[in-house]
Design a protein around this motif. Structure first.
Motif, PDB file in Angstrom:
ATOM      1  N   UNK A  72     -20.788 -70.031  16.906  1.00  0.00           N
ATOM      2  CA  UNK A  72     -20.246 -69.334  15.994  1.00  0.00           C
ATOM      3  C   UNK A  72     -21.595 -68.724  15.155  1.00  0.00           C
ATOM      4  N   UNK A  73     -21.203 -67.332  14.719  1.00  0.00           N
ATOM      5  CA  UNK A  73     -22.391 -66.755  13.613  1.00  0.00           C
ATOM      6  C   UNK A  73     -22.028 -65.989  12.896  1.00  0.00           C
ATOM      7  N   UNK A  74     -22.413 -65.609  11.641  1.00  0.00           N
ATOM      8  CA  UNK A  74     -21.694 -64.594  10.640  1.00  0.00           C
ATOM      9  C   UNK A  74     -22.333 -63.135  11.260  1.00  0.00           C
ATOM     10  N   UNK A  75     -23.232 -62.952  12.131  1.00  0.00           N
ATOM     11  CA  UNK A  75     -23.993 -61.701  12.299  1.00  0.00           C
ATOM     12  C   UNK A  75     -23.607 -61.117  13.628  1.00  0.00           C
ATOM     13  N   UNK A  76     -22.664 -60.305  13.730  1.00  0.00           N
ATOM     14  CA  UNK A  76     -22.178 -59.631  15.096  1.00  0.00           C
ATOM     15  C   UNK A  76     -23.359 -59.214  15.817  1.00  0.00           C
ATOM     16  N   UNK A  77     -24.321 -58.559  15.203  1.00  0.00           N
ATOM     17  CA  UNK A  77     -25.567 -58.112  16.059  1.00  0.00           C
ATOM     18  C   UNK A  77     -26.308 -59.288  16.872  1.00  0.00           C
ATOM     19  N   UNK A  78     -26.394 -60.366  16.243  1.00  0.00           N
ATOM     20  CA  UNK A  78     -26.735 -61.726  16.881  1.00  0.00           C
ATOM     21  C   UNK A  78     -26.123 -62.045  18.296  1.00  0.00           C
ATOM     22  N   UNK A  79     -24.835 -62.087  17.886  1.00  0.00           N
ATOM     23  CA  UNK A  79     -23.974 -62.321  19.034  1.00  0.00           C
ATOM     24  C   UNK A  79     -24.023 -61.489  20.108  1.00  0.00           C
ATOM     25  N   UNK A  80     -24.182 -60.037  19.676  1.00  0.00           N
ATOM     26  CA  UNK A  80     -24.558 -59.157  20.716  1.00  0.00           C
ATOM     27  C   UNK A  80     -25.609 -59.435  21.469  1.00  0.00           C
ATOM     28  N   UNK A  81     -26.677 -59.707  20.971  1.00  0.00           N
ATOM     29  CA  UNK A  81     -28.009 -60.089  21.618  1.00  0.00           C
ATOM     30  C   UNK A  81     -27.783 -61.224  22.513  1.00  0.00           C
ATOM     31  N   UNK A  82     -26.930 -62.312  21.988  1.00  0.00           N
ATOM     32  CA  UNK A  82     -26.606 -63.516  22.837  1.00  0.00           C
ATOM     33  C   UNK A  82     -25.960 -62.826  24.177  1.00  0.00           C
ATOM     34  N   UNK A  83     -24.982 -61.882  24.198  1.00  0.00           N
ATOM     35  CA  UNK A  83     -24.255 -61.407  25.480  1.00  0.00           C
ATOM     36  C   UNK A  83     -25.205 -60.830  26.248  1.00  0.00           C
ATOM     37  N   UNK A  84     -26.252 -60.171  25.622  1.00  0.00           N
ATOM     38  CA  UNK A  84     -27.273 -59.240  26.642  1.00  0.00           C
ATOM     39  C   UNK A  84     -27.940 -60.485  27.286  1.00  0.00           C
ATOM     40  N   UNK A  85     -28.183 -61.288  26.722  1.00  0.00           N
ATOM     41  CA  UNK A  85     -29.062 -62.353  27.256  1.00  0.00           C
ATOM     42  C   UNK A  85     -28.169 -63.339  28.340  1.00  0.00           C
ATOM     43  N   UNK A  86     -26.863 -62.918  28.343  1.00  0.00           N
ATOM     44  CA  UNK A  86     -26.006 -63.528  29.295  1.00  0.00           C
ATOM     45  C   UNK A  86     -25.517 -64.972  28.907  1.00  0.00           C
ATOM     46  N   UNK A  87     -25.624 -65.318  27.449  1.00  0.00           N
ATOM     47  CA  UNK A  87     -25.399 -66.632  27.042  1.00  0.00           C
ATOM     48  C   UNK A  87     -23.642 -66.860  27.020  1.00  0.00           C
ATOM     49  N   UNK A  88     -23.147 -65.955  27.111  1.00  0.00           N
ATOM     50  CA  UNK A  88     -21.691 -65.947  26.917  1.00  0.00           C
ATOM     51  C   UNK A  88     -21.172 -66.826  27.947  1.00  0.00           C
ATOM     52  N   UNK A  89     -22.093 -66.822  29.227  1.00  0.00           N
ATOM     53  CA  UNK A  89     -21.572 -67.778  30.474  1.00  0.00           C
ATOM     54  C   UNK A  89     -21.531 -69.472  30.055  1.00  0.00           C
ATOM     55  N   UNK A  90     -22.194 -69.726  28.891  1.00  0.00           N
ATOM     56  CA  UNK A  90     -22.276 -71.016  28.429  1.00  0.00           C
ATOM     57  C   UNK A  90     -21.502 -71.570  27.448  1.00  0.00           C
ATOM     58  N   UNK A  91     -20.840 -70.432  26.637  1.00  0.00           N
ATOM     59  CA  UNK A  91     -20.197 -70.799  25.548  1.00  0.00           C
ATOM     60  C   UNK A  91     -19.116 -69.816  25.187  1.00  0.00           C
ATOM     61  N   UNK A  92     -18.201 -70.164  24.480  1.00  0.00           N
ATOM     62  CA  UNK A  92     -17.316 -69.224  23.630  1.00  0.00           C
ATOM     63  C   UNK A  92     -18.106 -68.634  22.408  1.00  0.00           C
ATOM     64  N   UNK A  93     -18.157 -67.415  22.464  1.00  0.00           N
ATOM     65  CA  UNK A  93     -18.935 -66.909  21.060  1.00  0.00           C
ATOM     66  C   UNK A  93     -17.815 -66.193  20.347  1.00  0.00           C
ATOM     67  N   UNK A  94     -18.043 -66.684  18.909  1.00  0.00           N
ATOM     68  CA  UNK A  94     -17.157 -65.842  17.969  1.00  0.00           C
ATOM     69  C   UNK A  94     -17.957 -65.632  16.710  1.00  0.00           C
ATOM     70  N   UNK A  95     -17.435 -64.415  15.941  1.00  0.00           N
ATOM     71  CA  UNK A  95     -18.006 -64.344  14.481  1.00  0.00           C
ATOM     72  C   UNK A  95     -17.087 -65.067  13.874  1.00  0.00           C
ATOM     73  N   UNK A  96     -17.814 -66.008  12.882  1.00  0.00           N
ATOM     74  CA  UNK A  96     -17.014 -66.778  12.023  1.00  0.00           C
ATOM     75  C   UNK A  96     -18.059 -67.202  10.930  1.00  0.00           C
ATOM     76  N   UNK A  97     -17.697 -67.565   9.863  1.00  0.00           N
ATOM     77  CA  UNK A  97     -18.292 -68.103   8.458  1.00  0.00           C
ATOM     78  C   UNK A  97     -18.382 -69.766   8.760  1.00  0.00           C
ATOM     79  N   UNK A  98     -19.496 -70.394   8.914  1.00  0.00           N
ATOM     80  CA  UNK A  98     -19.749 -71.702   9.019  1.00  0.00           C
ATOM     81  C   UNK A  98     -18.875 -72.281   7.863  1.00  0.00           C
ATOM     82  N   UNK A  99     -18.651 -71.913   6.633  1.00  0.00           N
ATOM     83  CA  UNK A  99     -17.683 -72.579   5.678  1.00  0.00           C
ATOM     84  C   UNK A  99     -16.422 -72.446   5.764  1.00  0.00           C
TER      85      UNK A  99
END
Length: 204
Positions: A72-99
Motif C-alpha cells: 500500500x502507498x499513498x501516492x498513485x505515481x509510486x504504485x504506477x512506477x511499481x507496475x512499470x517495474x513489473x512488481x505487481x507480479x509479486x503482490x497486490x498493490x493498492x492506494x491506501x493511507x497507512x493510518x
C-alpha cells in the motif's frame, strides 16, 4: 491532516519516475532486512508505504506462492512506477493511507515499512493502525537502507535528540502502539528496528 497527506503525495509523486534510478544499490539492503524480519512460507505480509515496490520481490520469495503480499502507498505515481517495474507480479498493490488500512483486525503476520515513519503525519496513530491489522506475536520491521546519521548528512543536517527514530524515542512510541521492540540497528549502511505485536490491546 489532509494537508500533510497532500504534501507527502506531492513529494513522492514528483520523484516516482526516477526513484529506483536514484538509489540503484539499495537492493541487497532490502533483501537483508526482509531476511531479518523472519517471514515463513504461507505468511501474510504488508509492505506499508511500499513506494515503487522494491521490497515486494523479496517479500514474495520469503512467503512463497502460498503466502500473501500486499503493498500500500499513498501516492498513485509510486504504485504506477511499481507496475512499470513489473512488481505487481509479486503482490497486490493498492492506494491506501497507512493510518486507515482497508484490512481486518489481526489478519496479517508481519509488516515491512521502509522509510515510512518519518513521513507519517501522526506516527503514533500509524503504528497503532499497523498493530491493529497484525495478529499478536506478528512482526514489524521499520527499515531504511542508510542509517540516521548518514541520511541526515545526505540532507545537510545533523541528528537531533528529538528524532523519532532514535532508540529512546522509538521504543516507547512502539510500546504505546502495541509493539515491543526486539532489536535496533542504526549504522551507516542500514537502519532496522524490529518489533513484535504484543498480546491484547495496549494502544492509547
Amino acid at each position: 491532516m489532509n494537508h500533510d497527506h497532500d504534501e507527502v503525495r506531492a513529494f513522492f509523486a514528483a520523484r516516482a519516475a526516477d526513484w529506483d534510478a536514484r538509489f540503484p544499490d539499495d537492493g541487497p539492503a532490502y533483501a537483508a532486512a526482509v531476511a531479518d524480519l523472519g517471514l515463513r512460507p504461507g505468511d501474510a505480509v504488508l509492505d506499508a508505504g511500499c513506494g515503487t515496490g522494491r521490497a515486494l520481490p523479496e517479500l514474495r520469495a520469503a512467503v512463497g506462492e502460498a503466502g500473501a503480499v500486499i503493498g500500500v502507498d499513498l501516492t498513485p505515481a509510486m504504485l504506477e512506477a511499481a507496475v512499470r517495474a513489473g512488481r505487481q507480479e509479486d503482490g497486490l498493490l493498492t492506494v491506501a493511507d497507512v493510518s486507515r488500512l482497508p484490512l481486518r483486525d489481526g489478519v496479517l503476520d508481519a509488516v515491512f515499512a521502509a522509510g515510512l515513519i518519518s513521513h507519517l503525519p501522526d506516527p503514533a496513530a500509524g503504528l497503532s493502525e499497523l498493530a491493529r491489522v497484525v495478529r499478536p506475536g506478528g512482526l514489524l520491521a521499520l527499515f531504511h537502507p542508510v542509517g540516521r546519521a548518514a541520511l541526515a548528512a545526505r540532507k545537510g543536517r545533523q541528528i537531533t535528540p528529538g528524532d523519532l527514530r532514535a532508540e529512546p524515542n522509538l521504543r516507547p512510541l512502539l510500546a504505546r502502539a502495541g509493539w515491543e521492540m526486539t532489536s535496533y540497528t542504526d549504522v551507516d549502511t542500514r537502519f532496522l528496528a524490529l518489533a513484535v505485536r504484543t498480546p491484547g490491546d495496549r494502544r492509547s
